[in-house]
Design a protein around this motif. Structure first.
Motif, mmCIF file in Angstrom:
data_model
loop_
_atom_site.group_PDB
_atom_site.id
_atom_site.type_symbol
_atom_site.label_atom_id
_atom_site.label_comp_id
_atom_site.label_asym_id
_atom_site.label_seq_id
_atom_site.Cartn_x
_atom_site.Cartn_y
_atom_site.Cartn_z
ATOM 1 N N GLU A 68 0.889 -0.958 -0.111
ATOM 2 C CA GLU A 68 -0.371 0.045 0.007
ATOM 3 C C GLU A 68 0.684 0.941 0.099
ATOM 4 O O GLU A 68 0.717 2.380 -0.690
ATOM 5 N N VAL A 69 1.998 1.383 0.731
ATOM 6 C CA VAL A 69 2.641 2.702 0.708
ATOM 7 C C VAL A 69 4.090 2.557 0.216
ATOM 8 O O VAL A 69 4.559 1.641 0.059
ATOM 9 N N THR A 70 4.170 3.463 -0.999
ATOM 10 C CA THR A 70 5.312 3.909 -2.245
ATOM 11 C C THR A 70 6.377 3.727 -1.273
ATOM 12 O O THR A 70 7.321 3.384 -1.438
ATOM 13 N N ARG A 71 5.949 4.413 -0.950
ATOM 14 C CA ARG A 71 7.322 5.528 1.063
ATOM 15 C C ARG A 71 7.073 6.165 1.707
ATOM 16 O O ARG A 71 5.683 6.449 1.767
ATOM 17 N N TYR A 72 8.031 6.440 2.686
ATOM 18 C CA TYR A 72 7.611 7.259 3.972
ATOM 19 C C TYR A 72 8.448 8.121 4.534
ATOM 20 O O TYR A 72 9.910 7.855 3.343
ATOM 21 N N GLU A 73 7.951 9.369 5.153
ATOM 22 C CA GLU A 73 9.737 9.848 5.653
ATOM 23 C C GLU A 73 9.073 9.975 7.052
ATOM 24 O O GLU A 73 7.686 10.383 7.909
ATOM 25 N N LEU A 74 10.220 9.754 7.844
ATOM 26 C CA LEU A 74 10.344 10.011 9.416
ATOM 27 C C LEU A 74 10.903 11.274 9.399
ATOM 28 O O LEU A 74 12.033 10.508 9.834
ATOM 29 N N ASN A 75 10.863 11.568 10.250
ATOM 30 C CA ASN A 75 11.652 12.673 10.955
ATOM 31 C C ASN A 75 11.401 13.429 12.303
ATOM 32 O O ASN A 75 10.592 13.670 12.712
ATOM 33 N N VAL A 76 12.881 13.429 12.866
ATOM 34 C CA VAL A 76 12.701 14.063 13.478
ATOM 35 C C VAL A 76 13.796 15.570 13.392
ATOM 36 O O VAL A 76 15.021 15.748 13.763
ATOM 37 N N THR A 77 12.728 17.355 14.110
ATOM 38 C CA THR A 77 13.602 17.839 13.752
ATOM 39 C C THR A 77 14.444 18.993 14.778
ATOM 40 O O THR A 77 14.405 18.156 16.131
ATOM 41 N N ASN A 78 15.209 20.084 14.843
ATOM 42 C CA ASN A 78 16.142 20.372 15.478
ATOM 43 C C ASN A 78 15.058 21.470 16.952
ATOM 44 O O ASN A 78 15.131 21.857 17.469
ATOM 45 N N SER A 79 13.758 21.972 15.963
ATOM 46 C CA SER A 79 13.063 22.204 17.051
ATOM 47 C C SER A 79 12.595 21.734 17.936
ATOM 48 O O SER A 79 11.072 21.733 18.283
ATOM 49 N N GLY A 80 12.281 19.964 17.762
ATOM 50 C CA GLY A 80 11.836 19.300 18.438
ATOM 51 C C GLY A 80 10.443 18.917 17.842
ATOM 52 O O GLY A 80 9.502 18.432 18.683
ATOM 53 N N PHE A 81 10.645 18.649 16.328
ATOM 54 C CA PHE A 81 8.952 18.323 15.832
ATOM 55 C C PHE A 81 9.164 16.366 15.713
ATOM 56 O O PHE A 81 10.295 16.688 14.762
ATOM 57 N N CYS A 82 8.206 15.850 15.777
ATOM 58 C CA CYS A 82 8.471 14.266 15.256
ATOM 59 C C CYS A 82 8.058 14.423 13.537
ATOM 60 O O CYS A 82 6.084 14.564 14.410
ATOM 61 N N ARG A 83 7.765 14.080 13.044
ATOM 62 C CA ARG A 83 6.791 14.000 11.465
ATOM 63 C C ARG A 83 7.001 12.560 11.017
ATOM 64 O O ARG A 83 8.382 12.291 10.800
ATOM 65 N N TYR A 84 5.545 12.214 10.798
ATOM 66 C CA TYR A 84 5.629 11.289 9.953
ATOM 67 C C TYR A 84 4.919 10.626 9.205
ATOM 68 O O TYR A 84 3.680 11.488 8.862
ATOM 69 N N LYS A 85 5.655 10.546 7.341
ATOM 70 C CA LYS A 85 4.731 11.033 6.518
ATOM 71 C C LYS A 85 4.774 9.788 5.781
ATOM 72 O O LYS A 85 5.151 8.859 5.476
ATOM 73 N N ARG A 86 3.428 9.375 4.830
ATOM 74 C CA ARG A 86 2.581 8.063 3.935
ATOM 75 C C ARG A 86 2.371 8.197 2.974
ATOM 76 O O ARG A 86 1.636 9.048 2.711
ATOM 77 N N TYR A 87 2.957 7.820 1.725
ATOM 78 C CA TYR A 87 2.486 7.810 -0.167
ATOM 79 C C TYR A 87 2.039 6.707 0.664
ATOM 80 O O TYR A 87 3.283 5.805 -0.031
ATOM 81 N N PHE A 88 0.664 6.582 -0.359
ATOM 82 C CA PHE A 88 -0.012 5.500 -0.843
ATOM 83 C C PHE A 88 0.623 5.134 -2.415
ATOM 84 O O PHE A 88 0.278 6.544 -3.401
ATOM 85 N N ALA A 89 0.068 4.586 -2.475
ATOM 86 C CA ALA A 89 0.556 3.627 -4.499
ATOM 87 C C ALA A 89 -0.654 4.403 -4.854
ATOM 88 O O ALA A 89 -1.289 4.812 -6.317
ATOM 89 N N SER A 90 -2.171 4.626 -4.124
ATOM 90 C CA SER A 90 -3.491 5.275 -5.013
ATOM 91 C C SER A 90 -3.648 6.972 -4.883
ATOM 92 O O SER A 90 -4.202 7.693 -5.317
ATOM 93 N N GLY A 91 -1.714 7.270 -4.035
ATOM 94 C CA GLY A 91 -2.155 8.959 -4.434
ATOM 95 C C GLY A 91 -2.434 9.756 -2.879
ATOM 96 O O GLY A 91 -2.028 10.595 -2.444
ATOM 97 N N LYS A 92 -2.727 8.758 -2.106
ATOM 98 C CA LYS A 92 -3.252 9.194 -1.186
ATOM 99 C C LYS A 92 -1.788 9.611 0.040
ATOM 100 O O LYS A 92 -0.656 9.004 0.129
#
Length: 160
Positions: free
Chosen positions: A52-76
């Motif tokens: 389902e998921v074509t790629r993902y991004e998992l980041n912890v920024t210097n400002s203290g944010f934890c971010r998780y992004k998932r890109y699905f094959a359907s475009g979602k």
């Protein structure tokens, strides 16, 4: 005059120490944030979602944010984000080989955004936790990660 000069030197020395300590605390925090991102990416389990998921991004920024992004094959696209200042506790479900990390916040502090969803459209909402699929997480890894998150939460809270 000599006493004044001695007091001036002591004050300048103390001031320099305080300034150096302030910068070293920031460097330590940056290292902890980088280490946290490394641990999360190292244990991330993409195999459970690879159809389902074509790629993902998992980041912890210097400002203290934890971010998780998932890109699905359907475009979602699903996007989750929260500030580590709002971190409350870490929970883990599963076995040593496969499981899920639940990063709980103090309230509904996790931003959840969905884009290009053909069924539900674009949705913005809030949640009280973020779930990350992981693999090869021993009990020691979970407790170490939890301790680091609690420590970073305290450091970030003290900076604000």
């Amino acid at each position: 005059m000599e006493k004044f000069t001695l007091n001036l030197r002591i004050c300048l020395c103390a001031l320099s120490c305080v300034i150096l300590m302030a910068f070293s605390a920031e460097v330590i925090l940056d290292e902890e944030l980088a280490n946290l991102q490394k641990k999360l990416c190292e244990h991330y389990d993409s195999s459970r979602e690879e159809k389902e998921v074509t790629r993902y991004e998992l980041n912890v920024t210097n400002s203290g944010f934890c971010r998780y992004k998932r890109y699905f094959a359907s475009g979602k696209v699903e996007y989750f984000s929260f500030n580590l200042v709002k971190f409350k506790e870490l929970a883990y479900t599963g076995a040593d080989q496969v499981g899920d990390l639940f990063l709980h916040t103090k309230g509904e502090d996790v931003i959840v955004q969905t884009y290009n969803d053909k069924k539900g459209g674009d949705v913005d909402s809030m949640a009280c936790y973020m779930s990350i699929p992981v693999k090869n997480m021993a009990a020691q890894d979970v407790s170490d990660l939890s301790a680091r998150l609690i420590k970073m939460n305290a450091q970030l809270s003290a900076q604000k």
